[in-house]
Design a protein around this motif. Structure first.
Motif, PDB file in Angstrom:
ATOM      1  N   THR A 296       0.853  -1.184   0.000  1.00 34.70           N
ATOM      2  CA  THR A 296       0.000   0.000   0.000  1.00 34.70           C
ATOM      3  C   THR A 296       0.887   1.231   0.000  1.00 34.70           C
ATOM      4  OG1 THR A 296      -1.691  -1.168   1.286  1.00 34.70           O
ATOM      5  CG2 THR A 296      -1.862   1.220   1.190  1.00 34.70           C
ATOM      6  N   GLY A 297       0.495   2.232  -0.777  1.00 37.21           N
ATOM      7  CA  GLY A 297       1.253   3.466  -0.831  1.00 37.21           C
ATOM      8  C   GLY A 297       0.344   4.680  -0.836  1.00 37.21           C
ATOM      9  N   LEU A 298       0.959   5.839  -0.868  1.00 39.91           N
ATOM     10  CA  LEU A 298       0.230   7.104  -0.923  1.00 39.91           C
ATOM     11  C   LEU A 298       0.696   7.848  -2.170  1.00 39.91           C
ATOM     12  CD1 LEU A 298      -1.770   8.842   0.808  1.00 39.91           C
ATOM     13  CD2 LEU A 298       0.253  10.033   1.678  1.00 39.91           C
ATOM     14  N   SER A 299      -0.277   8.225  -3.010  1.00 35.35           N
ATOM     15  CA  SER A 299       0.028   8.896  -4.268  1.00 35.35           C
ATOM     16  C   SER A 299      -0.766  10.190  -4.378  1.00 35.35           C
ATOM     17  CB  SER A 299      -0.311   7.990  -5.458  1.00 35.35           C
ATOM     18  OG  SER A 299       0.363   6.754  -5.380  1.00 35.35           O
ATOM     19  N   ALA A 300      -0.205  11.155  -5.104  1.00 40.19           N
ATOM     20  CA  ALA A 300      -0.865  12.426  -5.384  1.00 40.19           C
ATOM     21  C   ALA A 300      -0.941  12.604  -6.897  1.00 40.19           C
ATOM     22  CB  ALA A 300      -0.093  13.580  -4.743  1.00 40.19           C
ATOM     23  N   PRO A 301      -1.774  13.512  -7.381  1.00 42.32           N
ATOM     24  CA  PRO A 301      -1.789  13.780  -8.823  1.00 42.32           C
ATOM     25  C   PRO A 301      -0.425  14.255  -9.317  1.00 42.32           C
ATOM     26  CG  PRO A 301      -3.711  14.761  -7.754  1.00 42.32           C
ATOM     27  CD  PRO A 301      -2.796  14.302  -6.660  1.00 42.32           C
ATOM     28  N   ALA A 302      -0.089  13.895 -10.541  1.00 41.59           N
ATOM     29  CA  ALA A 302       1.170  14.358 -11.127  1.00 41.59           C
ATOM     30  C   ALA A 302       1.202  15.882 -11.129  1.00 41.59           C
ATOM     31  CB  ALA A 302       1.308  13.829 -12.546  1.00 41.59           C
ATOM     32  N   GLY A 303       2.383  16.429 -10.884  1.00 37.63           N
ATOM     33  CA  GLY A 303       2.539  17.873 -10.882  1.00 37.63           C
ATOM     34  C   GLY A 303       2.355  18.512  -9.525  1.00 37.63           C
ATOM     35  N   THR A 304       2.063  17.719  -8.498  1.00 32.36           N
ATOM     36  CA  THR A 304       1.965  18.274  -7.153  1.00 32.36           C
ATOM     37  C   THR A 304       3.330  18.852  -6.757  1.00 32.36           C
ATOM     38  OG1 THR A 304       0.269  16.652  -6.562  1.00 32.36           O
ATOM     39  CG2 THR A 304       1.387  17.779  -4.753  1.00 32.36           C
ATOM     40  N   PRO A 305       3.395  20.090  -6.309  1.00 33.17           N
ATOM     41  CA  PRO A 305       4.697  20.715  -6.010  1.00 33.17           C
ATOM     42  C   PRO A 305       5.507  19.920  -4.991  1.00 33.17           C
ATOM     43  CG  PRO A 305       2.961  22.364  -6.063  1.00 33.17           C
ATOM     44  CD  PRO A 305       2.271  21.023  -6.145  1.00 33.17           C
ATOM     45  N   PRO A 306       6.823  19.873  -5.187  1.00 33.96           N
ATOM     46  CA  PRO A 306       7.682  19.074  -4.300  1.00 33.96           C
ATOM     47  C   PRO A 306       7.566  19.452  -2.831  1.00 33.96           C
ATOM     48  CG  PRO A 306       8.892  19.731  -6.262  1.00 33.96           C
ATOM     49  CD  PRO A 306       7.587  20.450  -6.308  1.00 33.96           C
ATOM     50  N   GLU A 307       7.395  20.741  -2.532  1.00 29.06           N
ATOM     51  CA  GLU A 307       7.318  21.139  -1.121  1.00 29.06           C
ATOM     52  C   GLU A 307       6.037  20.605  -0.468  1.00 29.06           C
ATOM     53  OE1 GLU A 307       5.805  24.730  -3.526  1.00 29.06           O
ATOM     54  OE2 GLU A 307       7.356  23.165  -3.692  1.00 29.06           O
ATOM     55  N   ILE A 308       4.972  20.484  -1.251  1.00 29.63           N
ATOM     56  CA  ILE A 308       3.728  19.906  -0.730  1.00 29.63           C
ATOM     57  C   ILE A 308       3.899  18.409  -0.540  1.00 29.63           C
ATOM     58  CG2 ILE A 308       1.296  19.476  -1.235  1.00 29.63           C
ATOM     59  CD1 ILE A 308       1.176  22.145  -2.632  1.00 29.63           C
ATOM     60  N   VAL A 309       4.515  17.755  -1.515  1.00 32.35           N
ATOM     61  CA  VAL A 309       4.766  16.315  -1.416  1.00 32.35           C
ATOM     62  C   VAL A 309       5.592  16.011  -0.173  1.00 32.35           C
ATOM     63  CG1 VAL A 309       5.905  14.338  -2.509  1.00 32.35           C
ATOM     64  CG2 VAL A 309       4.561  15.922  -3.896  1.00 32.35           C
ATOM     65  N   LYS A 310       6.606  16.822   0.071  1.00 31.70           N
ATOM     66  CA  LYS A 310       7.459  16.599   1.253  1.00 31.70           C
ATOM     67  C   LYS A 310       6.661  16.771   2.536  1.00 31.70           C
ATOM     68  CE  LYS A 310      11.847  17.795   3.424  1.00 31.70           C
ATOM     69  NZ  LYS A 310      11.263  17.690   4.786  1.00 31.70           N
ATOM     70  N   ARG A 311       5.841  17.802   2.592  1.00 25.40           N
ATOM     71  CA  ARG A 311       5.024  18.024   3.789  1.00 25.40           C
ATOM     72  C   ARG A 311       4.113  16.833   4.054  1.00 25.40           C
ATOM     73  NH1 ARG A 311       2.809  22.271   6.898  1.00 25.40           N
ATOM     74  NH2 ARG A 311       0.647  21.899   7.522  1.00 25.40           N
ATOM     75  N   LEU A 312       3.471  16.343   3.007  1.00 27.90           N
ATOM     76  CA  LEU A 312       2.583  15.191   3.149  1.00 27.90           C
ATOM     77  C   LEU A 312       3.366  13.938   3.545  1.00 27.90           C
ATOM     78  CD1 LEU A 312       0.389  15.850  -0.010  1.00 27.90           C
ATOM     79  CD2 LEU A 312      -0.402  16.005   2.360  1.00 27.90           C
ATOM     80  N   ALA A 313       4.503  13.716   2.885  1.00 30.10           N
ATOM     81  CA  ALA A 313       5.311  12.531   3.179  1.00 30.10           C
ATOM     82  C   ALA A 313       5.802  12.550   4.621  1.00 30.10           C
ATOM     83  CB  ALA A 313       6.491  12.450   2.208  1.00 30.10           C
ATOM     84  N   ASP A 314       6.207  13.720   5.104  1.00 32.20           N
ATOM     85  CA  ASP A 314       6.693  13.819   6.482  1.00 32.20           C
ATOM     86  C   ASP A 314       5.583  13.477   7.473  1.00 32.20           C
ATOM     87  OD1 ASP A 314       9.179  14.548   5.585  1.00 32.20           O
ATOM     88  OD2 ASP A 314       8.935  16.688   5.989  1.00 32.20           O
ATOM     89  N   ALA A 315       4.406  14.055   7.259  1.00 31.82           N
ATOM     90  CA  ALA A 315       3.304  13.845   8.209  1.00 31.82           C
ATOM     91  C   ALA A 315       2.805  12.408   8.176  1.00 31.82           C
ATOM     92  CB  ALA A 315       2.165  14.813   7.903  1.00 31.82           C
ATOM     93  N   PHE A 316       2.564  11.889   6.985  1.00 32.37           N
ATOM     94  CA  PHE A 316       2.067  10.511   6.891  1.00 32.37           C
ATOM     95  C   PHE A 316       3.157   9.525   7.297  1.00 32.37           C
ATOM     96  CE2 PHE A 316      -1.393  12.422   4.531  1.00 32.37           C
ATOM     97  CZ  PHE A 316      -2.475  11.602   4.838  1.00 32.37           C
ATOM     98  N   GLY A 317       4.423   9.862   7.034  1.00 32.72           N
ATOM     99  CA  GLY A 317       5.519   9.000   7.468  1.00 32.72           C
ATOM    100  C   GLY A 317       5.592   8.910   8.984  1.00 32.72           C
TER     101      GLY A 317
END
Length: 322
Positions: free
Chosen positions: A251-272
């Motif tokens: 199981t993984g967590l995915s976002a739509p393509a083009g999501t800004p890297p700083e948002i991806v990092k914020r999400l990855a940190d919190a869900f991680g």
């Protein structure tokens, strides 16, 4: 003089504009976590668990939205078409991404290019189980019987093109097993026929084994690299003599393509952090899974390898679903 004074007064404003554009994402509304399955299943339970744990870390609500249909493809399509602003996420599995493409499903999205990998959440092995009437007592005996059987031994899956189908076909191809596929609509009917001896063997998720076995089946192997804590007496297929044979129901967590890297990092940190918490790890164990927590880059690399593997396995099977 007046021109210099005007430019001097505007300079702080001109410098501030790009600074604001590059500032960390500050969400002002709830995140929608799309679970592409119906309520009540293990993925739904996992999604709600993560939403509850990650929300406080993000400082906002994470709301689960169930979008079932077509093996999860309906939900994945909704996320692929969503705005890449970090407010819509997909709880992703192979059924919508790697296996879906490998078996030739007609997809409205590309599993690799239309999503941004955010986090590798968890792994769960499959268990190889055999009918109680089968004259074998261990994994080596089962594999030997399947190789030497004069007539093909029937094996069950939970459906054509599912991971329980493809994992067995991979094992069959690697070892030259004399077995044939009998697909079912889910595990219940397969369990009935397996208990009665009409089916010889099948792969199934560990939670299904823990919930339904009750001594009815011979649980002979797991597809993890090391033994699974919930069933520590069951050897891995690697221990049983199948070199490097692993398979994960991931199981993984995915976002739509083009999501800004700083948002991806914020999400990855919190869900991680949520995945690493004691409460989530304890619930994952109950779901027959182990936390992974690898970042988006590692998750993306796994997706590419997973797609390559199942494409190779599915190619000779001539699977037609759509």
């Amino acid at each position: 003089m007046r021109r210099r004074t005007l430019l001097a007064s505007l300079t702080p404003l001109l410098l501030a504009a790009p600074a604001r554009a590059q500032a960390p994402w500050s969400p002002d509304r709830a995140i929608r976590l799309v679970v592409p399955f119906a309520p009540g299943g293990s993925q739904d339970v996992l999604g709600r668990l993560l939403a509850q744990a990650a929300g406080p870390l993000l400082g906002q609500q994470v709301l689960v939205e169930n979008r079932a249909g077509a093996g999860g493809v309906v939900g994945a399509d909704a996320v692929a078409r969503a705005a890449p602003d970090g407010y819509t996420l997909l709880l992703s599995t192979a059924g919508q991404l790697t296996i879906a493409k490998a078996i030739g499903r007609r997809l409205t999205y590309d599993p690799l290019t239309d999503f941004t990998p955010v986090l590798y959440i968890s792994d769960s092995p499959a268990a190889l189980i055999a009918a109680p009437s089968l004259p074998v007592d261990d994994l080596a005996g089962l594999l030997r019987l399947a190789k030497e059987a004069p007539q093909p031994l029937p094996y069950a899956s939970t459906g054509v093109g599912t991971n329980t189908h493809l994992v067995m076909e991979d094992l069959k191809a690697r070892l030259g097993l004399n077995i044939e596929h009998v697909p079912y609509r889910g595990a219940a009917g397969a369990f009935t026929d397996l208990a009665a001896g009409r089916i010889a063997m099948m792969f199934v998720s560990v939670p299904s084994v823990l919930a339904a076995s009750g001594g009815l089946f011979k649980v002979l192997g797991v597809t993890s690299r090391t033994r699974f804590p919930a069933i520590p007496d069951v050897p891995t297929l690697i221990e049983g003599g199948v070199p490097d044979f692993e398979a994960s129901i991931w199981t993984g967590l995915s976002a739509p393509a083009g999501t800004p890297p700083e948002i991806v990092k914020r999400l990855a940190d919190a869900f991680g952090q949520a995945v690493a918490s004691d409460s989530v790890k304890a619930r994952l164990a109950g779901l027959g899974a182990t936390p992974n927590g690898a970042d988006g880059a590692a998750f993306g690399a796994m997706l590419r390898a997973d797609l390559e593997r199942w494409t190779r396995v599915a190619a000779p099977l001539d699977i037609k679903l759509d």
